[in-house]
Design a protein around this motif. Structure first.
Motif, PDB file in Angstrom:
ATOM      1  N   ASP A 124      -3.900  -1.938   8.271  1.00 22.55           N
ATOM      2  CA  ASP A 124      -3.246  -0.826   7.833  1.00 22.55           C
ATOM      3  C   ASP A 124      -4.102   0.432   7.818  1.00 22.55           C
ATOM      4  O   ASP A 124      -4.993   0.535   7.116  1.00 22.55           O
ATOM      5  CB  ASP A 124      -2.827  -1.107   6.399  1.00 22.55           C
ATOM      6  CG  ASP A 124      -2.036  -0.437   5.594  1.00 22.55           C
ATOM      7  OD1 ASP A 124      -2.249   1.016   5.914  1.00 22.55           O
ATOM      8  OD2 ASP A 124      -1.399  -0.661   4.932  1.00 22.55           O
ATOM      9  N   GLN A 125      -3.977   1.362   8.830  1.00 19.11           N
ATOM     10  CA  GLN A 125      -4.998   2.558   8.694  1.00 19.11           C
ATOM     11  C   GLN A 125      -4.804   3.336   7.334  1.00 19.11           C
ATOM     12  O   GLN A 125      -5.807   4.058   7.177  1.00 19.11           O
ATOM     13  CB  GLN A 125      -4.562   3.491  10.068  1.00 19.11           C
ATOM     14  CG  GLN A 125      -4.743   2.750  11.302  1.00 19.11           C
ATOM     15  CD  GLN A 125      -6.363   2.391  11.532  1.00 19.11           C
ATOM     16  OE1 GLN A 125      -6.952   3.137  10.968  1.00 19.11           O
ATOM     17  NE2 GLN A 125      -6.812   1.515  12.413  1.00 19.11           N
ATOM     18  N   GLN A 126      -3.609   3.722   6.740  1.00 19.68           N
ATOM     19  CA  GLN A 126      -3.452   4.489   5.832  1.00 19.68           C
ATOM     20  C   GLN A 126      -4.225   3.885   4.602  1.00 19.68           C
ATOM     21  O   GLN A 126      -4.826   4.536   3.727  1.00 19.68           O
ATOM     22  CB  GLN A 126      -2.126   4.784   5.439  1.00 19.68           C
ATOM     23  CG  GLN A 126      -1.716   5.715   4.181  1.00 19.68           C
ATOM     24  CD  GLN A 126      -0.343   5.987   3.982  1.00 19.68           C
ATOM     25  OE1 GLN A 126       0.632   5.352   4.761  1.00 19.68           O
ATOM     26  NE2 GLN A 126       0.191   6.666   2.770  1.00 19.68           N
ATOM     27  N   ALA A 127      -3.996   2.478   4.427  1.00 19.95           N
ATOM     28  CA  ALA A 127      -4.768   1.754   3.474  1.00 19.95           C
ATOM     29  C   ALA A 127      -6.393   2.071   3.637  1.00 19.95           C
ATOM     30  O   ALA A 127      -7.255   2.258   2.603  1.00 19.95           O
ATOM     31  CB  ALA A 127      -4.561   0.291   3.367  1.00 19.95           C
ATOM     32  N   GLN A 129      -7.793   4.541   5.144  1.00 21.56           N
ATOM     33  CA  GLN A 129      -8.042   5.935   4.644  1.00 21.56           C
ATOM     34  C   GLN A 129      -8.400   5.986   3.089  1.00 21.56           C
ATOM     35  O   GLN A 129      -9.379   6.517   2.870  1.00 21.56           O
ATOM     36  CB  GLN A 129      -7.205   6.770   5.176  1.00 21.56           C
ATOM     37  CG  GLN A 129      -7.009   7.017   6.533  1.00 21.56           C
ATOM     38  CD  GLN A 129      -5.954   7.787   7.241  1.00 21.56           C
ATOM     39  OE1 GLN A 129      -4.992   8.524   6.291  1.00 21.56           O
ATOM     40  NE2 GLN A 129      -5.792   8.202   8.262  1.00 21.56           N
ATOM     41  N   LEU A 130      -7.296   5.507   2.455  1.00 22.59           N
ATOM     42  CA  LEU A 130      -7.561   5.342   1.006  1.00 22.59           C
ATOM     43  C   LEU A 130      -8.738   4.796   0.606  1.00 22.59           C
ATOM     44  O   LEU A 130      -9.607   5.193  -0.447  1.00 22.59           O
ATOM     45  CB  LEU A 130      -6.335   4.862   0.252  1.00 22.59           C
ATOM     46  CG  LEU A 130      -5.047   5.762   0.292  1.00 22.59           C
ATOM     47  CD1 LEU A 130      -3.859   5.065  -0.056  1.00 22.59           C
ATOM     48  CD2 LEU A 130      -5.285   6.975  -0.523  1.00 22.59           C
ATOM     49  N   HIS A 159       1.063   3.298  -2.467  1.00 20.69           N
ATOM     50  CA  HIS A 159       1.075   2.753  -0.771  1.00 20.69           C
ATOM     51  C   HIS A 159       1.860   1.218  -0.828  1.00 20.69           C
ATOM     52  O   HIS A 159       2.478   0.896  -0.288  1.00 20.69           O
ATOM     53  CB  HIS A 159      -0.233   3.051  -0.439  1.00 20.69           C
ATOM     54  CG  HIS A 159      -0.108   2.293   1.028  1.00 20.69           C
ATOM     55  ND1 HIS A 159       0.499   3.067   2.128  1.00 20.69           N
ATOM     56  CD2 HIS A 159      -0.914   1.466   1.660  1.00 20.69           C
ATOM     57  CE1 HIS A 159       0.101   2.291   3.250  1.00 20.69           C
ATOM     58  NE2 HIS A 159      -0.707   1.261   3.133  1.00 20.69           N
ATOM     59  N   SER A 163       5.009  -0.055   0.869  1.00 22.28           N
ATOM     60  CA  SER A 163       4.695  -0.752   2.127  1.00 22.28           C
ATOM     61  C   SER A 163       4.956  -2.317   2.182  1.00 22.28           C
ATOM     62  O   SER A 163       5.249  -2.766   3.122  1.00 22.28           O
ATOM     63  CB  SER A 163       3.353  -0.397   2.843  1.00 22.28           C
ATOM     64  OG  SER A 163       3.260   1.033   2.733  1.00 22.28           O
ATOM     65  N   SER A 213       2.569   9.976  -7.676  1.00 19.96           N
ATOM     66  CA  SER A 213       2.263  10.545  -6.230  1.00 19.96           C
ATOM     67  C   SER A 213       3.108  12.009  -6.374  1.00 19.96           C
ATOM     68  O   SER A 213       2.421  12.917  -5.518  1.00 19.96           O
ATOM     69  CB  SER A 213       3.178   9.783  -5.407  1.00 19.96           C
ATOM     70  OG  SER A 213       4.593   9.488  -5.474  1.00 19.96           O
TER      71      SER A 213
END
Length: 292
Positions: A124-127, A129-130, A159, A163, A213
């Protein structure tokens, strides 16, 4: 809130708790762990783990390659077993069930949901990043910002809900625009009245009448800053005022401005303004005694 991570040995890495949850950056191994999750949890890998063994609510263990960015979602009360055969670094985030239900209510107008964990080895690229942003905050040491941690944990929870929960198939509302003048006054008045206290994104969002958010986006659009950056600026402004106009000891100044210690206050001012409170007070005294 760090009690949410009591199942993780303290020796594995630093922990931090906020009103939104708790987080730990761990590095250990080879090793293994087994526990019943005391909260909703998610783990993100910073290093690859070949032949990782994992079992969730089952005696059957899955062996998988877990690349960098792999996420594992562990619902509250789930039984987890994990074993890794190489040294690893990861981030583990824990959300209190009640707090995450409140976040779901704010985001989806429904506090009832269930998690749907992804398959083992899912990246999970977004996770990631966070997680990297949270790791960077850990690396600031004593200068780490409570409100920044709280915002990142809140975003991480949002997120997860979007998701990996029963809300994941819902269309997301299109939100735009900054804070209304009324919301801006309510939020900034509260911040200025509570600079010495621990501030949370959840409370600020509530004052603005927005989901966390949406609040974070709207605040940045209105002010050009994230909430934690705005709060730090207001705290430093108070430090400068008290330093120049009073003889209050620096430890008391730090407490009044919401810093954890004099060294935390000094490091933050030095990093952001290039001067220290001691420099400011010394220069003000020089100006006060200079002949006209």
């Amino acid at each position: 809130m760090p009690a949410l991570l009591a199942c993780v040995p303290d020796a594995w890495g630093p922990k931090f708790g906020t009103e939104s949850g708790a987080v730990t950056r761990t590095w250990t191994g080879p090793n293994e762990i087994a526990f019943k999750a005391p909260a909703h949890m998610a783990l993100v890998m910073f290093t690859p783990q070949p032949n990782r063994e994992i079992a969730l609510n089952s005696s059957r263990r899955t062996v998988t390659l877990a690349p960098v960015g792999t996420i594992e979602v562990v619902p509250a009360e789930a039984d987890l077993f994990a074993r890794w055969r190489v040294a690893k670094e990861n981030l583990l985030v824990a959300h209190d069930q009640h707090r995450l239900a409140q976040l779901a209510g704010a985001e989806f107008q429904n506090e009832d949901f269930e998690f749907r964990p992804p398959r083992p080895g899912f990246v999970d690229q977004q996770a990631l990043q966070l997680a990297n942003l949270i790791r960077a905050e850990f690396q600031r040491g004593e200068a780490a910002n409570d409100l920044c941690f709280d915002a990142l944990i809140t975003l991480f929870g949002t997120h997860l809900l979007r998701s990996y929960s029963s809300f994941s198939d819902r269309p997301r509302p299109l939100l735009s625009g900054g804070l209304s003048p009324r919301a801006w006054r309510a939020v900034t008045d509260y911040i200025h009245a509570n600079l010495s206290e621990s501030l949370s994104v959840g409370r600020l969002a509530e004052l603005a009448g927005l989901s966390p958010s949406h609040f974070l986006r709207a605040f940045r659009q209105t002010s050009g800053q994230a909430p934690h950056q705005y709060v730090v600026a207001q705290r430093l402004a108070l430090v400068e005022q008290l330093t120049k106009t009073t003889d209050i000891p620096f430890a008391a100044v730090a407490k009044a401005a919401g810093f954890s210690s004099n060294s935390h206050m000094t490091a933050t001012m030095k990093r952001t303004r290039g001067v220290t409170p001691n420099n400011l007070r010394r220069e003000q005294r020089r100006l006060d005694i200079a002949p006209e």
